[in-house]
Every structure is written in structure tokens, then in C-alpha cells.
Design an enzyme around this catalytic site. Structure first.
Site, mmCIF file in Angstrom:
data_model
loop_
_atom_site.group_PDB
_atom_site.id
_atom_site.type_symbol
_atom_site.label_atom_id
_atom_site.label_comp_id
_atom_site.label_asym_id
_atom_site.label_seq_id
_atom_site.Cartn_x
_atom_site.Cartn_y
_atom_site.Cartn_z
ATOM 1 N N CYS A 16 0.823 -1.214 0.000
ATOM 2 C CA CYS A 16 0.000 0.000 0.000
ATOM 3 C C CYS A 16 0.848 1.251 0.000
ATOM 4 O O CYS A 16 2.041 1.220 0.302
ATOM 5 C CB CYS A 16 -0.887 0.029 1.235
ATOM 6 N N GLY A 42 -0.096 0.376 -5.104
ATOM 7 C CA GLY A 42 -1.369 -0.322 -4.995
ATOM 8 C C GLY A 42 -2.355 0.211 -6.004
ATOM 9 O O GLY A 42 -2.553 1.411 -6.092
ATOM 10 N N ASN A 116 0.048 1.031 5.898
ATOM 11 C CA ASN A 116 0.903 0.288 4.974
ATOM 12 C C ASN A 116 1.705 -0.718 5.795
ATOM 13 O O ASN A 116 2.386 -0.322 6.744
ATOM 14 C CB ASN A 116 1.838 1.245 4.230
ATOM 15 N N GLY A 117 1.611 -1.979 5.403
ATOM 16 C CA GLY A 117 2.322 -3.030 6.140
ATOM 17 C C GLY A 117 1.371 -4.158 6.438
ATOM 18 O O GLY A 117 0.248 -4.193 5.940
ATOM 19 N N CYS A 250 12.684 -3.032 4.883
ATOM 20 C CA CYS A 250 12.431 -4.038 3.844
ATOM 21 C C CYS A 250 13.349 -3.808 2.639
ATOM 22 O O CYS A 250 13.231 -2.804 1.939
ATOM 23 C CB CYS A 250 10.971 -3.948 3.404
ATOM 24 N N TYR A 256 12.348 -3.729 -5.813
ATOM 25 C CA TYR A 256 11.184 -3.727 -6.699
ATOM 26 C C TYR A 256 10.148 -2.669 -6.380
ATOM 27 O O TYR A 256 9.623 -2.026 -7.276
ATOM 28 C CB TYR A 256 10.507 -5.104 -6.631
ATOM 29 N N SER A 298 10.684 -2.382 -13.910
ATOM 30 C CA SER A 298 11.468 -2.585 -12.699
ATOM 31 C C SER A 298 12.917 -2.978 -12.969
ATOM 32 O O SER A 298 13.791 -2.735 -12.143
ATOM 33 C CB SER A 298 10.794 -3.631 -11.819
ATOM 34 N N ASP A 360 16.078 -8.605 -14.907
ATOM 35 C CA ASP A 360 14.828 -8.365 -14.182
ATOM 36 C C ASP A 360 15.152 -8.272 -12.696
ATOM 37 O O ASP A 360 16.237 -8.665 -12.254
ATOM 38 C CB ASP A 360 13.814 -9.492 -14.452
ATOM 39 N N ASP A 361 14.180 -7.764 -11.932
ATOM 40 C CA ASP A 361 14.443 -7.552 -10.506
ATOM 41 C C ASP A 361 14.336 -8.840 -9.690
ATOM 42 O O ASP A 361 15.069 -9.033 -8.724
ATOM 43 C CB ASP A 361 13.483 -6.503 -9.926
ATOM 44 N N CYS A 398 6.662 -13.204 2.275
ATOM 45 C CA CYS A 398 6.735 -12.028 3.149
ATOM 46 C C CYS A 398 5.481 -11.953 4.001
ATOM 47 O O CYS A 398 4.378 -12.098 3.500
ATOM 48 C CB CYS A 398 6.870 -10.753 2.320
ATOM 49 N N CYS A 448 15.682 -6.112 6.573
ATOM 50 C CA CYS A 448 15.042 -7.431 6.599
ATOM 51 C C CYS A 448 15.308 -8.083 5.247
ATOM 52 O O CYS A 448 14.980 -7.513 4.199
ATOM 53 C CB CYS A 448 13.535 -7.293 6.811
ATOM 54 N N CYS A 451 12.946 -12.724 2.784
ATOM 55 C CA CYS A 451 12.524 -13.387 1.541
ATOM 56 C C CYS A 451 13.701 -14.075 0.848
ATOM 57 O O CYS A 451 13.507 -14.926 -0.016
ATOM 58 C CB CYS A 451 11.813 -12.401 0.613
#
Ligand code: AMP
Length: 473
Positions: A16, A42, A116-117, A250, A256, A298, A360-361, A398, A448, A451
Site C-alpha cells: 500500500c 497499490g 501500509n504493512g 524491507c 522492486y 522494474s 529483471d528484478d 513475506c 530485513c 525473503c
């Protein structure tokens, strides 16, 4: 409790964008523009709540910001303060009820929230509240925050919010709008970005600085992890509600999610980091080739970095249609590569008989890469296709607000790189190493990287561990 009870919540992961302003005669117009600049965070729905000092007015719908907010609709949002929200969620959580801001009347007035989160203990809290008779309007994790605030026995609004934020756990960059104030808060780990700025003497908050650029606001600073900032007619007040000695920004925001022209996490330019990721990737996995092309959008900054470092020519070998909506009608008769061609098309003149490096990312399920490689070879006429990914293999889902699928769906969680290469039919495939990624961001210990390494910095409640077991195996 049966595990199935938890299943619907897997779909309610949110990516978001949030924006807020206090003390500006054009509060809702600025919020509209702020959300417009954060549209990439979003696209499912958006909302604005504005306050005229007495009443909180709200307008929200499914769809894109520019489609939702007509002049007429913005006129229904009068006042000097406003918050807004862009929402993306996967299908399970897709309904107008979940579009934010969420608004509630309680004993101390009216309050709106934009989040957001992702909270990781929302489900047990919700069940507990429901067992006491609470009625929820949405399936969003954010709604538990409103319930906890309304139930708090603290006498001051800020104290109610602090008490609530100490009970919830996970990732949250939050904006609250009350009749007389705008309050911003960021979780103690600072997982999602949140910046503070000013425009025409008014304070503004946004997920990313790209929102400030559009409205001519000046960046002041980040809202710190564990900080609450309260703005009212007397000015700005700030304090730390929770002191975590570990930050967990993050890292995927750099890879991305954030816009390349944004400055996040201590005012670091996203484009600069992405470019460096590409350079590092080239240092790690050089290949003899004729051309470097990005998967737009991206992959662009990283592909430029890869090209600079490798001295292999850069060009736009794939052209993206920027106007693809969710509503396009699929042809009845199957057209080859239709699914990917609607979005991307190769430039044959650049690719024919060439050895092509494609940047690509990330690879999530592997379906995009597979289609792209096939298209570059079959439609573009490339001789060789070398896939380069400017992040490490995505092995962990995630739980803190990026919409990644379950572990089983992440191709790299169960396949070796060589197996993935075969699956996507590339001549070679290379990912950036985790060390390489960490070498690019400033103060890598503050990030973090769950992922990529399964090291989840915010521990899960016991019941959530049950879910993890389900997801992880
Ligand atoms: P996949 O086809 O599942 O491997 O998806 C990979 C593509 O999705 C890449 O081109 C990424 O740019 C993009 N991507 C990565 N993470 C996300 C995300 N959280 N939401 C939407 N797209 C993503």
C-alpha cells in the site's frame, strides 16, 4: 483450532501507499496528488478522508486514483487535513470494505486510519475481540487497531494509540486522522518507509518522497522506527513509543517496490541502489553478449548498471504497454504469447541473432521469466538468452506487507538454480548473491532479508507458527 480457519488470511497481504497532510487549505487535492504519485504501491482501490475540523468526510472506491477522484468527488472532501491510501491486495481480500482509510466512531469522536504493512498478530487479537462481541466491518488486519483504540482505558488519544501499537506486532506505517490532529506512526523495526515533509507551512507524510516531489513539498526527515509524530494546530510533537535496538527495513523496497526516483530509509535514492545492484550483478555473473535489455519497468536501472559495468551495449529490447488495465478482454482464439504480449513486445531489430542479457528484478513463480525468454527467442529472434536477476533467489514469503505467494509457489524455495534455468528455458541464469545485495545498501544490518534467507526479524505468535508450518512445508 483447525488450520483451515487461518487459510483466508493468507490472501490478505497488502502492498500500500499512504499520504497525509495537516494545515493546508487544499488538503484533499494534495492527498489526491500524493496518492497519484504512489499509485505503483497499490492499484486495487483508493480512498481519501478529509476533516473540516468537525466532520470527517470519506470517499473511496475500487480502481485507480485518477478514475476514482473526479473534481466533484474531491469537492465532497473539504477541510484542512486529510489522509489517503492506495490499496493492493490479492483476490481474497478484494472488496470495497477493505479499501482504506477505515473510519470509526468511538467514545472520543471519530478517527480514520491508513495503514501500509501487515500485522502478524491481527488474527488472534481479532478472534479475542470477536469472542467479546466485537463486530468487524472488513477482513483487513488494520481494523483491529481501531477496535483496540476504542477499547483503550487510557484518557488521552495519543496514550490510547501508544497502548494499541504496543499490542500489535508486525509491519506498520500508519496515519490517523482525528477531528483536530494528524498522527503518524511507524513500527519499531521500521519495515515500511514513511517520510515527513512540509509544503506551504503545512506538514505532510508519505510512503515515499516521490509524492512530495509532485506537490512541491520539501523532505524534512523519515518518521523514525518506533516513533509517533502528532501534528495539530499547535505544531508538531514527536516521541518514541517503542525502542527496538534492531531495525529491519524491507530490502525489497529497493529491489522492486519503491519508485526509482524516491528517497527512502534515511534518504537513500532507490535508483542509485538499483543501478548498483546491476553493476554488482555484472561483476558476479559476466557473460559474453551483444546487448543488455531490461524487463521494463522494474529492471531498467539495474540493466543500465549491468551494461555500464560489463560494457555491453544497453537498449530497450522489450517495449511495455503502459495502458494495460485489469479489464482487457482476452481473445477467444488463442494467440501465441498473448498473456505476456499484451504487456511486453520485443524489438526484433535489436534482438535478431543476438546474444541477449535480460535483466529483471526478481523471479517469484517463474512464469514471467519463462514467457519472456520464450518470446525473446521466438518473436525477437535472439540467438542466446541470458537471464540476470538483480536479487537473490526468493525463497521465503513475506509476512510484513509485500504480496508474495506461499512458500510452495516460490520456485526458488524448492528448485536449484539450474532447474529454474531449465524451466524458464534460458541459456544461462544467474541471481545476485545475498552478500552482493548487502554490499550495495548502506548499513546492511538494518535490513530485513527474510525473503532471501528465511531470517524473519519479527517473531510470530504461537498460532502464527502453526500457519508457517503450513506455508513452509
Ligand atoms: P513470476 O512470474 O511469479 O516469477 O513474477 C516475477 C515478476 O513479478 C518479476 O518481473 C517482478 O518484477 C514482479 N514482481 C516481483 N515481486 C512482485 C510483487 N510483490 N508484486 C507484483 N509483482 C512482483
Amino acid at each position: 483450532m483447525s488450520r483451515d480457519v487461518f487459510l483466508p488470511f493468507y490472501n490478505i497481504k497488502e502492498e500500500c501507499g499512504i499520504f497525509g497532510v495537516f494545515g493546508h487549505p487544499e488538503a484533499s487535492n494534495l492527498t489526491y496528488l500524493g496518492l497519484y504519485a504512489l499509485q505503483h504501491r497499490g492499484q486495487e482501490g483508493a480512498g481519501i478522508c478529509a476533516c473540516d475540523g468537525d466532520t470527517l468526510h470519506i470517499e473511496k472506491s475500487m480502481g485507480l486514483v485518477a478514475d476514482i477522484f473526479s473534481e466533484k468527488r474531491l469537492k465532497r472532501l473539504p477541510g484542512f487535513s486529510a489522509i489517503g491510501h492506495n490499496r493492493y491486495s490479492t483476490a481474497g481480500g478484494s472488496s470495497l470494505k477493505n479499501v482504506q482509510p477505515l473510519i470509526a466512531n468511538y467514545a472520543y469522536g471519530t478517527i480514520a486510519i491508513a495503514h501500509n504493512g501487515n500485522l502478524i498478530n491481527a488474527e488472534p487479537i481479532r478472534r479475542e475481540l470477536e469472542s467479546q462481541g466485537a463486530i468487524f466491518q472488513s477482513s483487513s488486519d488494520t481494523e483491529v487497531i481501531l477496535h483496540l483504540i476504542a477499547r483503550s482505558q487510557q484518557s488521552q488519544k495519543i496514550a490510547k494509540i501508544v497502548e494499541t501499537l504496543k499490542k500489535v506486532s508486525g509491519a506498520f506505517s500508519l496515519l490517523f486522522l482525528g477531528q483536530n490532529e494528524l498522527i503518524a506512526a511507524r513500527d519499531p523495526f521500521g519495515v515500511r518507509p514513511l517520510v515527513l515533509g512540509s509544503v506551504d507551512g503545512a506538514y505532510v507524510f508519505a510512503s515515499e518522497t516521490s509524492a512530495f516531489d509532485l506537490i512541491g513539498a520539501e523532505y524534512i526527515r523519515d518518521v523514525e522506527p518506533g516513533e509517533i509524530v502528532c501534528v495539530n494546530k499547535n505544531g508538531l510533537e514527536s516521541f518514541i513509543f517503542s525502542n527496538s535496538n534492531k531495525k529491519s527495513f524491507c530490502i525489497f523496497e529497493f529491489i522492486y517496490f519503491s519508485r526509482p526516483d524516491s528517497y527512502i530509509f534515511g534518504h537513500t535514492c532507490v535508483n542509485t541502489i538499483r543501478n548498483e545492484l546491476g553493476r554488482q550483478l555484472a561483476r558476479e555473473s559476466m557473460i559474453d553478449a551483444d546487448i543488455v535489455i531490461p524487463v521494463p519497468d522494474s529492471g531498467v536501472p539495474a540493466a543500465i548498471g549491468y551494461s555500464t559495468e560489463s560494457k555491453i551495449r544497453f537498449d530497450f529490447g522489450l517495449i511495455r504497454n503502459h495502458y494495460v488495465g485489469r479489464t482487457f478482454i482476452e481473445p477467444k482464439q488463442s494467440i501465441r504469447h498473448f498473456g505476456v504480449k499484451i504487456k511486453l513486445n520485443p524489438v526484433r531489430d535489436l534482438l535478431k541473432n543476438k546474444k541477449v542479457v535480460v535483466v529483471d528484478d526478481s523471479i517469484v513463480r517463474g512464469t514471467t521469466s519463462k514467457k519472456i525468454v520464450k518470446m525473446i527467442r521466438e518473436v525477437g529472434g535472439a540467438k542466446e538468452v541470458h537471464m540476470r536477476i538483480c536479487s537473490p533467489p526468493t525463497i521465503g514469503p513475506c509476512f510484513y506487507g509485500i504480496d508474495t505467494p506461499t512458500r510452495q509457489e516460490l520456485i526458488a524455495s524448492s528448485h536449484l538454480i539450474e532447474e529454474i534455468r531449465k524451466y524458464i528455458t534460458a541459456d544461462t541464469l544467474a541471481y545476485l548473491s545475498l552478500e552482493g545485495l548487502k554490499s550495495v545498501v548502506p548499513n546492511p544490518e538494518n535490513y530485513c532479508t527474510a525473503c532471501f534467507d528465511n531470517k524473519y526479524p519479527i517473531s510470530f505468535p504461537v498460532e502464527k507458527s502453526d500457519q508457517l508450518e503450513l506455508i513452509f512445508t
